[in-house]
Design an enzyme around this catalytic site. Structure first.
Site, PDB file in Angstrom:
ATOM      1  N   ILE A  57       0.839  -1.203   0.000  1.00  0.00           N
ATOM      2  CA  ILE A  57       0.000   0.000   0.000  1.00  0.00           C
ATOM      3  C   ILE A  57       0.873   1.251   0.000  1.00  0.00           C
ATOM      4  CG2 ILE A  57      -1.557   1.367   1.468  1.00  0.00           C
ATOM      5  CD1 ILE A  57      -3.144  -1.238   1.897  1.00  0.00           C
ATOM      6  N   VAL A  60       2.320   1.764  -3.498  1.00  0.00           N
ATOM      7  CA  VAL A  60       1.358   2.300  -4.460  1.00  0.00           C
ATOM      8  C   VAL A  60       0.994   3.744  -4.121  1.00  0.00           C
ATOM      9  CG1 VAL A  60      -1.008   2.067  -5.339  1.00  0.00           C
ATOM     10  CG2 VAL A  60       0.452   0.053  -5.122  1.00  0.00           C
ATOM     11  N   GLU A  61       0.819   4.031  -2.848  1.00  0.00           N
ATOM     12  CA  GLU A  61       0.384   5.373  -2.448  1.00  0.00           C
ATOM     13  C   GLU A  61       1.457   6.443  -2.679  1.00  0.00           C
ATOM     14  OE1 GLU A  61      -2.500   6.401  -1.745  1.00  0.00           O
ATOM     15  OE2 GLU A  61      -3.652   4.721  -1.006  1.00  0.00           O
ATOM     16  N   THR A  62       2.697   6.197  -2.204  1.00  0.00           N
ATOM     17  CA  THR A  62       3.721   7.252  -2.235  1.00  0.00           C
ATOM     18  C   THR A  62       5.103   6.782  -2.655  1.00  0.00           C
ATOM     19  OG1 THR A  62       4.265   6.885   0.086  1.00  0.00           O
ATOM     20  CG2 THR A  62       2.607   8.586  -0.409  1.00  0.00           C
ATOM     21  N   TYR A 169      -6.246   0.498  -8.502  1.00  0.00           N
ATOM     22  CA  TYR A 169      -5.530   0.549  -7.221  1.00  0.00           C
ATOM     23  C   TYR A 169      -5.399  -0.855  -6.630  1.00  0.00           C
ATOM     24  CZ  TYR A 169      -4.524   1.773  -2.366  1.00  0.00           C
ATOM     25  OH  TYR A 169      -3.964   1.871  -1.116  1.00  0.00           O
TER      26      TYR A 169
END
Length: 187
Positions: A57, A60-62, A169
């Site tokens: 996560i 993928v997020e940052t 996502y």
């Protein structure tokens, strides 16, 4: 002719060195690094969440970059929305955590994000795919998709997720989760 032999010997030495390097190390981990391993491991154990899921996560997020803020206002490594973060801070009872600290302090952001994943995991009875979707779209949306029969909550039916952003996502998080699980025997 001597010059040509020297080049061949150098080429063979280079190929041999490269082969030893790749065979003796987990070279694929260079492409899939996991930063903040200690924090992820600690909070994953505390909140009983798979650390590879947390790492995927974050990736993928940052991509493990601190201090990030999305166009929609999500903050920190795990890109928590401010309202979700305030709610989670209240429920998790984390002392002295400001929104600014949550944005810039990786350890605090990972702790709160992992706590939130744990909360989602309880809500969706450990269904990893539904948890990932809920992390992106919100638990209310995912519950409505499940209750209306729009999506059955399985990885095999990710293509049925009605929001393109969430569908993509979930696919990306699962991809990185699988890569991390294969590359790293343990966390």
């Amino acid at each position: 002719m001597k010059w040509l032999r020297k080049k061949r010997v150098l080429l063979l030495l280079f190929i041999g060195f490269t082969a030893v390097l790749f065979l003796s190390t987990n070279w694929m981990s260079w492409f899939y690094p996991i930063h903040y391993r200690d924090e992820i491991s600690k909070h994953s154990e505390t909140y009983e969440i798979d650390p590879f899921l947390v790492a995927a996560i974050i990736r993928v997020e940052t991509n493990f970059k601190t201090g990030q803020e999305s166009k929609k206002g999500a903050i920190g490594l795990m890109q928590l929305m401010p309202d979700t973060a305030k709610w989670a801070l209240e429920k998790a009872k984390l002392p002295d955590v400001s929104m600014e600290r949550l944005k810039h302090d990786p350890a605090v952001n990972i702790e709160l994000g992992t706590w939130y994943l744990s909360s989602l995991s309880r809500q969706f009875e450990g269904n990893r795919t539904a948890v990932i979707a809920a992390y992106n779209a919100g638990p209310g949306k995912v519950r409505s998709w499940l209750s209306e029969g729009t999506w059955d909550g399985t990885e095999a039916a990710v293509k049925d997720i009605p929001f393109g952003e969430t569908r993509h996502y979930v696919q990306r998080v699962i991809y990185y989760y699988d890569q991390y699980s294969e590359l790293y025997n343990e966390f």
